[in-house]
Design an enzyme around this catalytic site. Sequence first.
Site, PDB file in Angstrom:
ATOM      1  N   LYS A 111       1.030  -0.935  -0.456  1.00  0.00           N
ATOM      2  CA  LYS A 111       0.399  -0.003  -0.333  1.00  0.00           C
ATOM      3  C   LYS A 111       0.872   0.938   0.014  1.00  0.00           C
ATOM      4  CE  LYS A 111      -2.518   1.488   3.820  1.00  0.00           C
ATOM      5  NZ  LYS A 111      -2.226   2.553   3.826  1.00  0.00           N
ATOM      6  N   GLU A 177      -9.564   7.515   3.213  1.00  0.00           N
ATOM      7  CA  GLU A 177      -9.638   7.522   5.213  1.00  0.00           C
ATOM      8  C   GLU A 177     -10.385   8.872   4.757  1.00  0.00           C
ATOM      9  OE1 GLU A 177      -5.648   6.807   6.343  1.00  0.00           O
ATOM     10  OE2 GLU A 177      -7.035   7.583   8.328  1.00  0.00           O
TER      11      GLU A 177
HETATM   12  O1  KIV Z   1      -1.764   1.964   8.865  1.00  0.00           O
HETATM   13  C1  KIV Z   1      -3.444   1.265   9.094  1.00  0.00           C
HETATM   14  O2  KIV Z   1      -3.320   1.244   9.764  1.00  0.00           O
HETATM   15  C2  KIV Z   1      -3.812   2.194   7.850  1.00  0.00           C
HETATM   16  C3  KIV Z   1      -5.001   1.601   7.704  1.00  0.00           C
HETATM   17  C4  KIV Z   1      -5.776   2.562   8.231  1.00  0.00           C
HETATM   18  C5  KIV Z   1      -5.784   1.966   6.266  1.00  0.00           C
HETATM   19  O3  KIV Z   1      -3.139   2.181   6.627  1.00  0.00           O
END
Ligand code: KIV
Length: 258
Positions: A111, A177
């Site tokens: 991500k 988010e």
């Molecule tokens: O780091 C994390 O837990 C996240 C989520 C909240 C999407 O990026």
Amino acid sequence: MASKKILKIKNLKSKRKIVCLTAYSRPISKILNNYCDIILVGDSVATAFYGMKNTKSIDLTTMINHGISTKIPKAKSLLVFDMPFNTYRNIREAKKNVKKVIRKVACDAVKIESNGKNFKIIRELVKSGVQVMGHIGYTPQYKNKFKPVGLNTKDEESLIKEAKKIENAGAFSIVLECISSKVAKKITNTINIPTIGIGSSVFCDGQILVTDDIIGLSGFYPKFIKKYLNLEKKLNKIIKKFKNDVRNKRFPAKKNTY
Ligand code: KIV
């Protein structure tokens, strides 16, 4: 080429809601694997686990160690690794660090938080065969103060554009988010890849929360979190019991002794 697991996630869009939670270690990921479509090794480990001020302070080595712990061989859930701050500032750095993450963690995807400019990095990673999840809205790595977004027309237009650019760059899904319901709904209806909401309404294709928040262990409970358990309270109760058992010589009993 996209794996079966990635195709499954993409195909879930508008069929059924996608269930996602974070994990930082094996005991938790083993449980999540029974119920979640996606497990995220989130950089939220910085605040939720290490008590750091924000998520910017966690380094890649620490994240990788949590990734290794979280990875379950032959897992059903898709394992996504959250690239920490300052590990993907340019294409070269992103490729080098993502390669390292995939070699060490064997995760299914990474991500990348959007800073409104790093679409090319996503495109290059995808071109090199990496599956990427985008992340827009309130992006903790790039914003200093928590604030919901998408509440005015200017925000609305730029968020929709950003989501489209991330889709065009080849991401397989996007985390939204703390985006207003109206804009989250628009984005979800505009793009063809699944949107995973956190504080972004029921209109997203799926939901993600930080596991430590929903079990009441993080001490962080804004209104978008549903606390399913107060583990802090429960632990206080049993640790107090243990203390009293030790002090009063009720533990160890004969059955705990060789
Ligand atoms: O780091 C994390 O837990 C996240 C989520 C909240 C999407 O990026």
